[in-house]
Design a protein around this motif. Structure first.
Motif, PDB file in Angstrom:
ATOM      1  N   LYS A 142       0.782  -1.190  -0.024  1.00 54.06           N
ATOM      2  CA  LYS A 142       0.085  -0.079  -0.105  1.00 54.06           C
ATOM      3  C   LYS A 142       0.761   1.282   0.048  1.00 54.06           C
ATOM      4  O   LYS A 142       0.317   2.647  -0.383  1.00 54.06           O
ATOM      5  CB  LYS A 142      -0.747   0.177   1.431  1.00 54.06           C
ATOM      6  CG  LYS A 142      -1.908  -1.108   1.411  1.00 54.06           C
ATOM      7  CD  LYS A 142      -2.567  -0.985   2.599  1.00 54.06           C
ATOM      8  CE  LYS A 142      -3.435  -2.221   3.039  1.00 54.06           C
ATOM      9  NZ  LYS A 142      -4.446  -1.868   4.412  1.00 54.06           N
ATOM     10  N   PHE A 143       1.854   1.216   0.382  1.00 56.24           N
ATOM     11  CA  PHE A 143       2.949   2.371   0.771  1.00 56.24           C
ATOM     12  C   PHE A 143       4.108   2.426   0.115  1.00 56.24           C
ATOM     13  O   PHE A 143       5.097   2.593   0.394  1.00 56.24           O
ATOM     14  CB  PHE A 143       3.223   2.404   2.319  1.00 56.24           C
ATOM     15  CG  PHE A 143       2.115   2.336   3.048  1.00 56.24           C
ATOM     16  CD1 PHE A 143       1.070   3.147   2.685  1.00 56.24           C
ATOM     17  CD2 PHE A 143       1.889   1.391   4.182  1.00 56.24           C
ATOM     18  CE1 PHE A 143      -0.278   3.004   3.764  1.00 56.24           C
ATOM     19  CE2 PHE A 143       0.829   1.301   4.949  1.00 56.24           C
ATOM     20  CZ  PHE A 143      -0.282   2.301   4.782  1.00 56.24           C
ATOM     21  N   GLN A 144       3.982   2.236  -1.427  1.00 57.58           N
ATOM     22  CA  GLN A 144       5.172   2.358  -2.185  1.00 57.58           C
ATOM     23  C   GLN A 144       5.689   3.472  -2.723  1.00 57.58           C
ATOM     24  O   GLN A 144       6.931   3.832  -2.952  1.00 57.58           O
ATOM     25  CB  GLN A 144       4.703   1.301  -3.415  1.00 57.58           C
ATOM     26  CG  GLN A 144       4.588  -0.151  -3.455  1.00 57.58           C
ATOM     27  CD  GLN A 144       5.806  -0.858  -2.890  1.00 57.58           C
ATOM     28  OE1 GLN A 144       7.097  -0.426  -3.545  1.00 57.58           O
ATOM     29  NE2 GLN A 144       5.847  -1.769  -1.785  1.00 57.58           N
ATOM     30  N   THR A 145       4.644   4.442  -2.681  1.00 57.86           N
ATOM     31  CA  THR A 145       5.104   6.007  -3.056  1.00 57.86           C
ATOM     32  C   THR A 145       4.614   6.938  -2.159  1.00 57.86           C
ATOM     33  O   THR A 145       3.714   6.656  -1.159  1.00 57.86           O
ATOM     34  CB  THR A 145       4.442   6.088  -4.442  1.00 57.86           C
ATOM     35  OG1 THR A 145       2.898   6.403  -4.092  1.00 57.86           O
ATOM     36  CG2 THR A 145       4.712   5.060  -5.635  1.00 57.86           C
ATOM     37  N   GLU A 147       2.693   9.290  -2.650  1.00 56.67           N
ATOM     38  CA  GLU A 147       1.440   9.613  -3.270  1.00 56.67           C
ATOM     39  C   GLU A 147       0.526   8.742  -2.342  1.00 56.67           C
ATOM     40  O   GLU A 147      -0.604   9.213  -1.753  1.00 56.67           O
ATOM     41  CB  GLU A 147       1.190   9.540  -4.418  1.00 56.67           C
ATOM     42  CG  GLU A 147      -0.350  10.048  -5.093  1.00 56.67           C
ATOM     43  CD  GLU A 147      -0.335   9.746  -6.452  1.00 56.67           C
ATOM     44  OE1 GLU A 147      -1.716  10.206  -7.079  1.00 56.67           O
ATOM     45  OE2 GLU A 147       0.613   9.408  -7.175  1.00 56.67           O
ATOM     46  N   THR A 148       0.806   7.576  -2.296  1.00 58.71           N
ATOM     47  CA  THR A 148      -0.141   6.302  -1.810  1.00 58.71           C
ATOM     48  C   THR A 148      -0.059   6.712  -0.229  1.00 58.71           C
ATOM     49  O   THR A 148      -1.025   6.146   0.597  1.00 58.71           O
ATOM     50  CB  THR A 148       0.281   5.016  -2.180  1.00 58.71           C
ATOM     51  OG1 THR A 148       1.586   4.606  -1.788  1.00 58.71           O
ATOM     52  CG2 THR A 148      -0.083   4.725  -3.575  1.00 58.71           C
ATOM     53  N   GLN A 151      -2.117   9.967   2.013  1.00 62.73           N
ATOM     54  CA  GLN A 151      -3.615  10.013   1.846  1.00 62.73           C
ATOM     55  C   GLN A 151      -4.429  10.099   3.224  1.00 62.73           C
ATOM     56  O   GLN A 151      -3.805   9.826   4.316  1.00 62.73           O
ATOM     57  CB  GLN A 151      -4.228   8.550   1.245  1.00 62.73           C
ATOM     58  CG  GLN A 151      -3.501   8.188   0.048  1.00 62.73           C
ATOM     59  CD  GLN A 151      -4.076   9.427  -1.067  1.00 62.73           C
ATOM     60  OE1 GLN A 151      -5.380   9.445  -0.746  1.00 62.73           O
ATOM     61  NE2 GLN A 151      -3.130   9.702  -2.034  1.00 62.73           N
TER      62      GLN A 151
END
Length: 266
Positions: A142-145, A147-148, A151
């Motif tokens: 879920k937390f590769q970038t 941007e993600t 949130q």
């Protein structure tokens, strides 16, 4: 004869005027370097937070430090021929303690920053890395970038006062930022579900993944979000920096640095 006497009198007047000027000239006072002070004192004062494994950890029961940079500090002390005197500090007070001259060098996973560079010298870098996430393994995808991560509802945990908090506040605008004061137990907060992730140095995420196998996972530590280097933060003294840089050069060439590194990171 009168002309000769007049010339002698004029010469005496000139000599009399020159004498005070000669007397006022003094040899410039030679400044003693901090390197000389350390050797004369017989101790190297090393500032450490003691809350950042694998770089440094402080055991309150024994009153002793351990970690990669502790082993490196002992090696530096041996090269200088002096004893190492550890001075405990914290990330929020690291700069203030440095400016107060509470120690000669700050070690223990210190990142190079331009603000710190204004106040002292950095040694040759000992590590190149950057900020990367660590999360529960079940949530790693879920937390590769950034941007993600950024949130609403995502809980990002940070330790106060250092580059981790500065990085999070610079890049996180929508997710929640939770400041947690104990850098020793901060990863337990993620493991038990009270936070979702932390963004910290790739070396630390690898180490914490090893301490929490199958529970916490370092997320792309080989491709961090930014560029950073770790080094030793020295009080501004060129002789001391030259010595430390040469010591590191030799240690990296003769394998002693590699042996200390392997004990903590491999």
């Amino acid at each position: 004869m009168q002309r000769i006497l007049s010339c002698l009198a004029a010469a005496l007047v000139l000599l009399a005027g020159a004498a005070p000027a000669q007397e006022s000239r003094q040899e410039p006072r030679q400044e003693i370097s901090r390197l000389d002070e350390i050797i004369k004192r017989g101790t190297l004062r090393v500032g450490m937070t003691g809350d950042y494994l694998p770089f440094s950890a402080f055991d309150s029961a024994s009153g002793k430090f351990r970690g990669f940079d502790v082993d490196m500090a002992e090696a530096l002390g041996k090269a200088l021929g002096v004893k190492v005197d550890y001075v405990k500090t914290t990330w929020p007070y690291l700069t203030k303690d440095f400016e107060a001259d509470n120690f000669d060098v700050a070690m223990g996973g210190v990142s190079i920053t331009l603000d710190r560079q204004k106040k002292g010298f950095f040694s040759t870098p000992v590590m190149r890395e950057g900020k990367t996430p660590i999360a529960r393994c079940a949530d790693a995808d879920k937390f590769q970038t950034l941007e993600t991560i950024d949130q609403p509802g995502v809980r990002v945990i940070v330790n106060p006062g250092g580059t981790n908090e500065r990085f999070a506040r610079a890049h996180i605008k929508n997710a929640d930022i939770k400041v947690y004061g104990d850098n020793v137990t901060i990863f337990d907060e993620i493991a038990k579900g009270d936070a979702d992730l932390m963004m910290t140095d790739a070396s630390e995420t690898r180490y914490q993944q090893k301490l929490h196998p199958g529970v916490l996972c370092a997320i792309h530590p080989d491709k961090p979000f930014d560029f950073a280097e770790k080094a030793y933060w020295l009080q501004r003294d060129e002789a001391l920096k030259a010595f430390v840089d040469q010591w590191l050069h030799i240690a990296m060439a003769d394998g002693s640095f590699k042996r200390i590194y392997a004990a903590w990171f491999e």
